[in-house]
Write a protein that holds these residues in place. Structure first.
Motif, PDB file in Angstrom:
ATOM      1  N   TRP A 184       0.951  -1.492  -0.453  1.00  0.00           N
ATOM      2  CA  TRP A 184      -0.468  -0.922   0.304  1.00  0.00           C
ATOM      3  C   TRP A 184       0.774   1.604   0.485  1.00  0.00           C
ATOM      4  CZ3 TRP A 184      -0.239   3.696   3.660  1.00  0.00           C
ATOM      5  CH2 TRP A 184       0.266   3.533   5.081  1.00  0.00           C
ATOM      6  N   TYR A 185       1.991   0.810   0.015  1.00  0.00           N
ATOM      7  CA  TYR A 185       2.968   2.472  -0.150  1.00  0.00           C
ATOM      8  C   TYR A 185       2.781   3.126  -1.167  1.00  0.00           C
ATOM      9  CZ  TYR A 185       6.662  -0.188  -2.114  1.00  0.00           C
ATOM     10  OH  TYR A 185       7.312  -0.783  -3.045  1.00  0.00           O
ATOM     11  N   PHE A 186       2.464   2.603  -2.085  1.00  0.00           N
ATOM     12  CA  PHE A 186       2.309   3.879  -3.473  1.00  0.00           C
ATOM     13  C   PHE A 186       1.157   4.523  -3.277  1.00  0.00           C
ATOM     14  CE2 PHE A 186       0.828  -0.004  -4.261  1.00  0.00           C
ATOM     15  CZ  PHE A 186      -0.785  -0.307  -3.341  1.00  0.00           C
ATOM     16  N   ALA A 187       0.157   4.095  -2.751  1.00  0.00           N
ATOM     17  CA  ALA A 187      -1.371   5.549  -2.066  1.00  0.00           C
ATOM     18  C   ALA A 187      -0.456   6.338  -1.204  1.00  0.00           C
ATOM     19  CB  ALA A 187      -1.993   3.823  -1.615  1.00  0.00           C
ATOM     20  N   ARG A 188       0.680   5.302   0.559  1.00  0.00           N
ATOM     21  CA  ARG A 188       1.189   6.392   0.605  1.00  0.00           C
ATOM     22  C   ARG A 188       2.033   7.873   0.514  1.00  0.00           C
ATOM     23  NH1 ARG A 188       1.267   9.560   5.630  1.00  0.00           N
ATOM     24  NH2 ARG A 188       2.881   9.860   6.535  1.00  0.00           N
ATOM     25  N   ALA A 202      -8.211  13.108  -1.794  1.00  0.00           N
ATOM     26  CA  ALA A 202      -8.307  13.255  -3.117  1.00  0.00           C
ATOM     27  C   ALA A 202      -6.948  14.102  -3.680  1.00  0.00           C
ATOM     28  CB  ALA A 202      -8.583  15.254  -2.836  1.00  0.00           C
ATOM     29  N   VAL A 203      -5.670  13.927  -3.151  1.00  0.00           N
ATOM     30  CA  VAL A 203      -4.542  13.455  -3.217  1.00  0.00           C
ATOM     31  C   VAL A 203      -4.063  12.503  -4.297  1.00  0.00           C
ATOM     32  CG1 VAL A 203      -2.241  14.120  -2.833  1.00  0.00           C
ATOM     33  CG2 VAL A 203      -3.418  15.502  -2.020  1.00  0.00           C
ATOM     34  N   MET A 208      -3.379   8.852  -8.560  1.00  0.00           N
ATOM     35  CA  MET A 208      -3.241   6.957  -8.736  1.00  0.00           C
ATOM     36  C   MET A 208      -4.483   6.775  -9.967  1.00  0.00           C
ATOM     37  SD  MET A 208      -2.960   4.969  -5.031  1.00  0.00           S
ATOM     38  CE  MET A 208      -3.318   3.601  -5.525  1.00  0.00           C
ATOM     39  N   PRO A 209      -4.382   5.253 -10.254  1.00  0.00           N
ATOM     40  CA  PRO A 209      -3.408   4.279 -10.520  1.00  0.00           C
ATOM     41  C   PRO A 209      -1.668   4.595 -10.847  1.00  0.00           C
ATOM     42  CG  PRO A 209      -5.124   4.055 -12.378  1.00  0.00           C
ATOM     43  CD  PRO A 209      -5.057   5.156 -11.651  1.00  0.00           C
ATOM     44  N   VAL A 210      -1.158   3.750 -10.714  1.00  0.00           N
ATOM     45  CA  VAL A 210       0.544   3.861 -10.508  1.00  0.00           C
ATOM     46  C   VAL A 210       0.033   3.303 -12.112  1.00  0.00           C
ATOM     47  CG1 VAL A 210       2.494   2.905 -10.567  1.00  0.00           C
ATOM     48  CG2 VAL A 210       0.696   2.647  -8.466  1.00  0.00           C
ATOM     49  N   ASP A 211       0.599   4.102 -12.826  1.00  0.00           N
ATOM     50  CA  ASP A 211       0.511   3.736 -14.755  1.00  0.00           C
ATOM     51  C   ASP A 211       1.204   2.588 -14.607  1.00  0.00           C
ATOM     52  OD1 ASP A 211      -0.308   6.498 -15.520  1.00  0.00           O
ATOM     53  OD2 ASP A 211       1.038   6.569 -14.811  1.00  0.00           O
ATOM     54  N   GLN A 212       2.657   2.250 -14.175  1.00  0.00           N
ATOM     55  CA  GLN A 212       3.471   1.219 -14.573  1.00  0.00           C
ATOM     56  C   GLN A 212       4.442   0.462 -13.935  1.00  0.00           C
ATOM     57  OE1 GLN A 212       3.648  -0.149 -17.951  1.00  0.00           O
ATOM     58  NE2 GLN A 212       3.757  -2.100 -17.301  1.00  0.00           N
ATOM     59  N   TYR A 213       3.640  -0.672 -13.626  1.00  0.00           N
ATOM     60  CA  TYR A 213       3.929  -1.533 -12.745  1.00  0.00           C
ATOM     61  C   TYR A 213       5.035  -2.594 -13.191  1.00  0.00           C
ATOM     62  CZ  TYR A 213       4.137  -5.098  -8.624  1.00  0.00           C
ATOM     63  OH  TYR A 213       4.380  -6.490  -7.800  1.00  0.00           O
ATOM     64  N   GLY A 238     -12.364   4.453   2.986  1.00  0.00           N
ATOM     65  CA  GLY A 238     -12.826   5.885   2.276  1.00  0.00           C
ATOM     66  C   GLY A 238     -10.755   6.392   2.190  1.00  0.00           C
ATOM     67  N   HIS A 239      -9.828   5.538   2.710  1.00  0.00           N
ATOM     68  CA  HIS A 239      -8.077   6.372   1.828  1.00  0.00           C
ATOM     69  C   HIS A 239      -8.578   6.289   0.692  1.00  0.00           C
ATOM     70  CE1 HIS A 239      -8.246   4.572   5.542  1.00  0.00           C
ATOM     71  NE2 HIS A 239      -7.569   5.432   5.671  1.00  0.00           N
ATOM     72  N   ILE A 240      -8.688   5.614  -0.384  1.00  0.00           N
ATOM     73  CA  ILE A 240      -8.544   5.848  -1.871  1.00  0.00           C
ATOM     74  C   ILE A 240     -10.063   5.496  -2.605  1.00  0.00           C
ATOM     75  CG2 ILE A 240      -5.733   5.435  -1.464  1.00  0.00           C
ATOM     76  CD1 ILE A 240      -6.597   2.752  -2.739  1.00  0.00           C
ATOM     77  N   GLY A 241     -10.445   6.135  -3.821  1.00  0.00           N
ATOM     78  CA  GLY A 241     -11.254   5.712  -4.847  1.00  0.00           C
ATOM     79  C   GLY A 241     -11.471   5.234  -5.707  1.00  0.00           C
ATOM     80  N   MET A 242     -10.320   3.857  -5.410  1.00  0.00           N
ATOM     81  CA  MET A 242     -10.024   3.563  -6.984  1.00  0.00           C
ATOM     82  C   MET A 242     -10.213   1.437  -6.160  1.00  0.00           C
ATOM     83  SD  MET A 242      -6.563   4.628  -7.131  1.00  0.00           S
ATOM     84  CE  MET A 242      -7.193   5.893  -6.715  1.00  0.00           C
TER      85      MET A 242
END
Length: 543
Positions: A184-188, A202-203, A208-213, A238-242
């Motif tokens: 989950w650190y990519f969200a952080r 909102a940020v 996100m989402p990450v473009d390329q893994y 409610g921490h992210i919306g995807m």
């Protein structure tokens, strides 16, 4: 047999591996998915499987008719039919999705990791650590002189009071699997300075989402799965919306190397081995003593088998650009790279060749203003340059770096041939074309060899850094060839290729095909039943 139901599925027209198999043994194939805007009477699959969207055809029997449906709709129709079908005393089937998920054991008996925020109390049982005590921090005064988890034998860290009853209790000494953090650190990372919450929704939703893994196969199987679970959980909280954390996934191969053993069976590092001979006659010896060394199998680089290569040694001997070029050129990035000294030396020689080639371009190229017209030689060079630019641009976007390298090799050869044919004082149009070709070449290999590219860019007289330059633009008119080469099939099996003018009509193409020796041999003096010409794609002769 241990996967799914054990059923074997083969679809040679639409799976490359299956197609390679049937082509090897001459089994033929029947396409069942028709690409958009194609004629079902003439569409054929030869060496490249079609795996795109389309509609079903050749897909009708006495039980079911799938023609005209999309593959997704056809799947649903088949599943519904099976669900409604009974066989003997068997009950009606039910559609269901089978998952092969297992529990994820996240606890690790080691110091390095995030402490699990749980407290064990003899009276209250397992109690969560109070929120105000988070994060639980690891002690600094641990020792690693004994086997096992140092947290478990720490004299004070694990001893705490129970948050519920206030009695003596002890912390959980297991730590979390590090995949917990990276799931989950990519969200952080979207807002790492937020001290009040893990994310700013909102940020995070904006970034996100990450473009390329990009990751190894072990990531694609495990870490990707964990990250998707975390993302769904964080959406519910409610921490992210995807729903999905990554827009694209690419699984790269590993770097592998030969292994070496001495007469005592001990592994030997490649840096200490001298190789003599080539091919099957290759022999190895210990550099320091001359002792014979056994050459073993090619395996993933690992410390245990000592078949690793120190990047510092490679960079000191050949430079970082050579190492990068060899890594990218040896094989597709999704496959393993076999690290060999011969391969690195070949890459180094090409680096030297590019430097000399750009020096020659700098000596004969010019002027700065673009001519209004170009002669045949200048036009030929410009076509080679823009064809390479188009191919590299396309393959970079698809992460096909080894193909980019192949295009650059081909373009470098064309540029070298053009310089070799140049007069002492080339015409202005040809001199300008040489300059354009040199500029394009440097910008094409700049992502792979940035240090060499900057030196070459300066040698061409530029005052800027090539890294700051825009990617060159393709001139589409230069990509149009006056002739095309079409594969020729006889009864669905490829026999030859035919080169015809791009605007050639059906009769002209048919005449050229029937004049081919390979086709004449199969016909053996007979007339074909029909010749199917798919414009600018393929020709199929039916005998």
């Amino acid at each position: 047999m241990d996967y799914g139901t054990g059923a074997i599925f083969g679809c040679p027209a639409h799976d490359q591996r299956d197609l390679d198999f049937v082509n090897k043994y001459g089994l033929g194939n029947t396409p069942v998915v028709l690409p958009p805007n194609q004629d079902p009477n003439t569409f054929v699959v030869t060496d490249t499987a079609y795996d795109g969207d389309g509609t079903m055809f050749n897909s009708k029997n006495d039980v079911i008719d799938l023609n005209g449906l999309t593959p997704v709709a056809a799947f649903d129709k088949i599943a519904n039919l099976l669900a409604a079908t009974t066989r003997g005393n068997r009950p009606v089937a039910q559609r269901q999705v089978n998952y092969r998920l297992r529990d994820w054991g996240i606890s690790r008996q080691r110091y390095w990791g995030c402490p699990i925020p749980v407290i064990h109390c003899d009276k209250c049982g397992v109690v969560p650590a109070p929120v105000e005590s988070l994060p639980v921090k690891l002690p600094d005064d641990v020792t690693f002189d004994k086997p096992g988890n140092p947290l478990d034998r720490h004299p004070t860290w694990k001893n705490v009071k129970c948050p519920s009853c206030g009695g003596d209790a002890r912390r959980e000494t297991d730590t979390m699997d590090t995949f917990v953090d990276s799931s989950w650190y990519f969200a952080r990372f979207t807002d790492p300075w937020n001290e009040n919450a893990p994310t700013t929704p909102a940020v995070a939703n904006g970034w996100m989402p990450v473009d390329q893994y990009i990751g190894g196969i072990e990531h694609a199987i495990l870490h990707l799965l964990y990250s998707r679970f975390f993302t769904r959980a964080m959406k519910k909280t409610g921490h992210i919306g995807m729903d999905e954390p990554f827009a694209g996934l690419f699984t790269q191969g590993m770097v592998v190397h030969e292994t070496y053993r001495d007469k005592a069976g001990q592994w030997v590092e490649p840096a200490n081995v001298t190789i003599d001979g080539m091919g099957e006659a290759r022999t190895a010896k210990l550099t320091s003593t001359g002792e014979p060394i056994e050459i073993g199998s090619i395996e993933k680089m690992s410390k245990s088998k000592k078949n690793t290569v120190d990047p510092d040694d490679i960079i000191a001997s050949y430079g970082a650009d050579t190492a990068r070029w060899f890594m990218l050129s040896d094989s597709p990035p999704e496959r393993d790279v076999i690290w060999t000294e011969e391969g690195v030396q070949g890459a180094w020689r090409f680096v030297q060749r590019l430097w000399r080639l750009i020096g020659e371009v700098a000596d004969v190229s010019g002027p700065q203003s673009r001519p209004e017209t170009f002669g045949p030689e200048a036009q030929k060079l410009r076509k080679a340059a823009h064809r390479a630019l188009s191919n590299v641009s396309d393959d970079i976007s698809k992460l096909r770096f080894n193909r980019c390298v192949a295009h650059i090799y081909e373009f470098a050869n064309a540029l070298s041939d053009s310089i070799g044919s140049a007069e002492t004082a080339p015409s202005p149009d040809f001199a300008w074309s040489l300059r354009e070709a040199g500029d394009i070449l440097v910008r094409l290999f700049q992502p792979m060899m940035p240090h060499l590219a900057e030196e070459c860019w300066a040698a061409l007289g530029h005052k800027s850094l090539v890294a700051t330059e825009n990617w060159p633009q393709v001139e589409p008119a230069l990509l149009v060839e006056s002739s095309i080469t079409l594969p020729v099939q006889v009864n669905g099996k490829k026999r030859a290729d035919v080169t015809v003018p791009r605007e050639a009509g059906k009769d002209e193409i048919e005449a050229a095909v029937l004049a081919l020796d390979e086709v004449k041999k199969v016909l053996d003096g007979k007339s074909p039943k029909k010749v199917i010409v798919v414009p600018q794609r393929i020709v199929n002769v039916v005998v």
